[in-house]
Design a protein around this motif. Structure first.
Motif, PDB file in Angstrom:
ATOM      1  N   SER A 238     -13.995  32.793 -26.305  1.00  0.00           N
ATOM      2  CA  SER A 238     -12.693  32.599 -25.683  1.00  0.00           C
ATOM      3  C   SER A 238     -11.605  33.409 -26.390  1.00  0.00           C
ATOM      4  O   SER A 238     -10.620  33.779 -25.782  1.00  0.00           O
ATOM      5  CB  SER A 238     -12.323  31.121 -25.648  1.00  0.00           C
ATOM      6  OG  SER A 238     -12.302  30.591 -26.955  1.00  0.00           O
ATOM      7  N   ASP A 239     -11.780  33.694 -27.658  1.00  0.00           N
ATOM      8  CA  ASP A 239     -10.830  34.536 -28.385  1.00  0.00           C
ATOM      9  C   ASP A 239     -11.511  35.827 -28.825  1.00  0.00           C
ATOM     10  O   ASP A 239     -11.381  36.272 -29.954  1.00  0.00           O
ATOM     11  CB  ASP A 239     -10.227  33.783 -29.574  1.00  0.00           C
ATOM     12  CG  ASP A 239     -11.262  33.377 -30.602  1.00  0.00           C
ATOM     13  OD1 ASP A 239     -12.473  33.413 -30.283  1.00  0.00           O
ATOM     14  OD2 ASP A 239     -10.872  33.040 -31.730  1.00  0.00           O
TER      15      ASP A 239
ATOM     16  N   VAL B 242     -18.182  40.022 -21.601  1.00  0.00           N
ATOM     17  CA  VAL B 242     -17.078  39.129 -21.250  1.00  0.00           C
ATOM     18  C   VAL B 242     -15.944  40.025 -20.775  1.00  0.00           C
ATOM     19  O   VAL B 242     -15.429  40.852 -21.529  1.00  0.00           O
ATOM     20  CB  VAL B 242     -16.600  38.287 -22.452  1.00  0.00           C
ATOM     21  CG1 VAL B 242     -15.469  37.359 -22.032  1.00  0.00           C
ATOM     22  CG2 VAL B 242     -17.740  37.503 -23.061  1.00  0.00           C
ATOM     23  N   CYS B 243     -15.536  39.872 -19.524  1.00  0.00           N
ATOM     24  CA  CYS B 243     -14.482  40.707 -18.953  1.00  0.00           C
ATOM     25  C   CYS B 243     -13.187  40.541 -19.756  1.00  0.00           C
ATOM     26  O   CYS B 243     -12.795  39.426 -20.095  1.00  0.00           O
ATOM     27  CB  CYS B 243     -14.255  40.315 -17.499  1.00  0.00           C
ATOM     28  SG  CYS B 243     -12.915  41.244 -16.708  1.00  0.00           S
ATOM     29  N   THR B 244     -12.520  41.650 -20.032  1.00  0.00           N
ATOM     30  CA  THR B 244     -11.266  41.605 -20.796  1.00  0.00           C
ATOM     31  C   THR B 244     -10.114  41.065 -19.960  1.00  0.00           C
ATOM     32  O   THR B 244      -9.090  40.672 -20.509  1.00  0.00           O
ATOM     33  CB  THR B 244     -10.887  43.003 -21.326  1.00  0.00           C
ATOM     34  OG1 THR B 244     -10.798  43.910 -20.222  1.00  0.00           O
ATOM     35  CG2 THR B 244     -11.897  43.503 -22.334  1.00  0.00           C
TER      36      THR B 244
ATOM     37  N   CYS C 281     -10.529  38.746 -16.747  1.00  0.00           N
ATOM     38  CA  CYS C 281     -10.735  37.398 -16.189  1.00  0.00           C
ATOM     39  C   CYS C 281     -11.677  36.530 -17.026  1.00  0.00           C
ATOM     40  O   CYS C 281     -11.918  35.375 -16.683  1.00  0.00           O
ATOM     41  CB  CYS C 281     -11.250  37.485 -14.757  1.00  0.00           C
ATOM     42  SG  CYS C 281     -12.952  38.100 -14.600  1.00  0.00           S
ATOM     43  N   GLU C 282     -12.244  37.070 -18.077  1.00  0.00           N
ATOM     44  CA  GLU C 282     -13.186  36.385 -18.969  1.00  0.00           C
ATOM     45  C   GLU C 282     -14.479  35.943 -18.280  1.00  0.00           C
ATOM     46  O   GLU C 282     -15.177  35.060 -18.757  1.00  0.00           O
ATOM     47  CB  GLU C 282     -12.521  35.206 -19.691  1.00  0.00           C
ATOM     48  CG  GLU C 282     -11.441  35.653 -20.642  1.00  0.00           C
ATOM     49  CD  GLU C 282     -10.923  34.530 -21.524  1.00  0.00           C
ATOM     50  OE1 GLU C 282     -11.534  33.427 -21.539  1.00  0.00           O
ATOM     51  OE2 GLU C 282      -9.923  34.753 -22.208  1.00  0.00           O
TER      52      GLU C 282
ATOM     53  N   ARG D  65     -18.290  36.018 -17.537  1.00  0.00           N
ATOM     54  CA  ARG D  65     -19.374  36.313 -18.481  1.00  0.00           C
ATOM     55  C   ARG D  65     -20.654  36.611 -17.727  1.00  0.00           C
ATOM     56  O   ARG D  65     -20.979  35.952 -16.741  1.00  0.00           O
ATOM     57  CB  ARG D  65     -19.597  35.117 -19.402  1.00  0.00           C
ATOM     58  CG  ARG D  65     -18.364  34.810 -20.197  1.00  0.00           C
ATOM     59  CD  ARG D  65     -18.474  33.506 -20.916  1.00  0.00           C
ATOM     60  NE  ARG D  65     -17.170  33.227 -21.530  1.00  0.00           N
ATOM     61  CZ  ARG D  65     -16.920  32.213 -22.294  1.00  0.00           C
ATOM     62  NH1 ARG D  65     -17.853  31.347 -22.559  1.00  0.00           N
ATOM     63  NH2 ARG D  65     -15.719  32.044 -22.809  1.00  0.00           N
TER      64      ARG D  65
END
Length: 106
Positions: free
Chosen positions: A52-53, A93-95, A97-98, A100
């Motif tokens: 997530s980070d 992991v999309c930069t 929309c995140e 996966r």
């Protein structure tokens, strides 16, 4: 696992001693040393990675298309999810929309 001091082969246990099948060298077993050995039992569990980070953790980025939002950049990391004799799997992991996905999902 113990290796022979004489020839380097893997040794087996036999009535309280380590025995080398290759050269016949023997040595006594050490209970304290064996208790500290790493075993393969219980290694089936996979580690859950919190991405997530991802930007703050310094994950590398690559140019790859996100099927959810169309963005062309994603963070990536490698993880062993199968047995040790199989290759690692790369996760993205999309930069934006995140979203996966795994490398073999597309």
């Amino acid at each position: 696992m113990e290796f022979c001091d004489e020839c380097g082969s893997m040794m087996k246990t036999d009535d309280g001693v380590w025995v080398c099948d290759n050269c016949g060298y023997t040595k006594p077993r050490d209970d304290a040393k064996e208790a500290a050995m790493t075993t393969t039992q219980g290694q089936e569990e996979t580690e859950i990675i919190d991405v997530s980070d991802a930007e703050n953790r310094g994950l590398p980025t690559t140019e790859v298309h996100c099927s959810e939002c169309g963005n062309d950049e994603a963070y990536w990391y490698m993880q062993q999810i199968r047995s040790a004799d199989e290759s690692e799997t790369r996760f993205f992991v999309c930069t934006e929309c995140e979203h996966r996905w795994r490398e073999d999902d597309h």
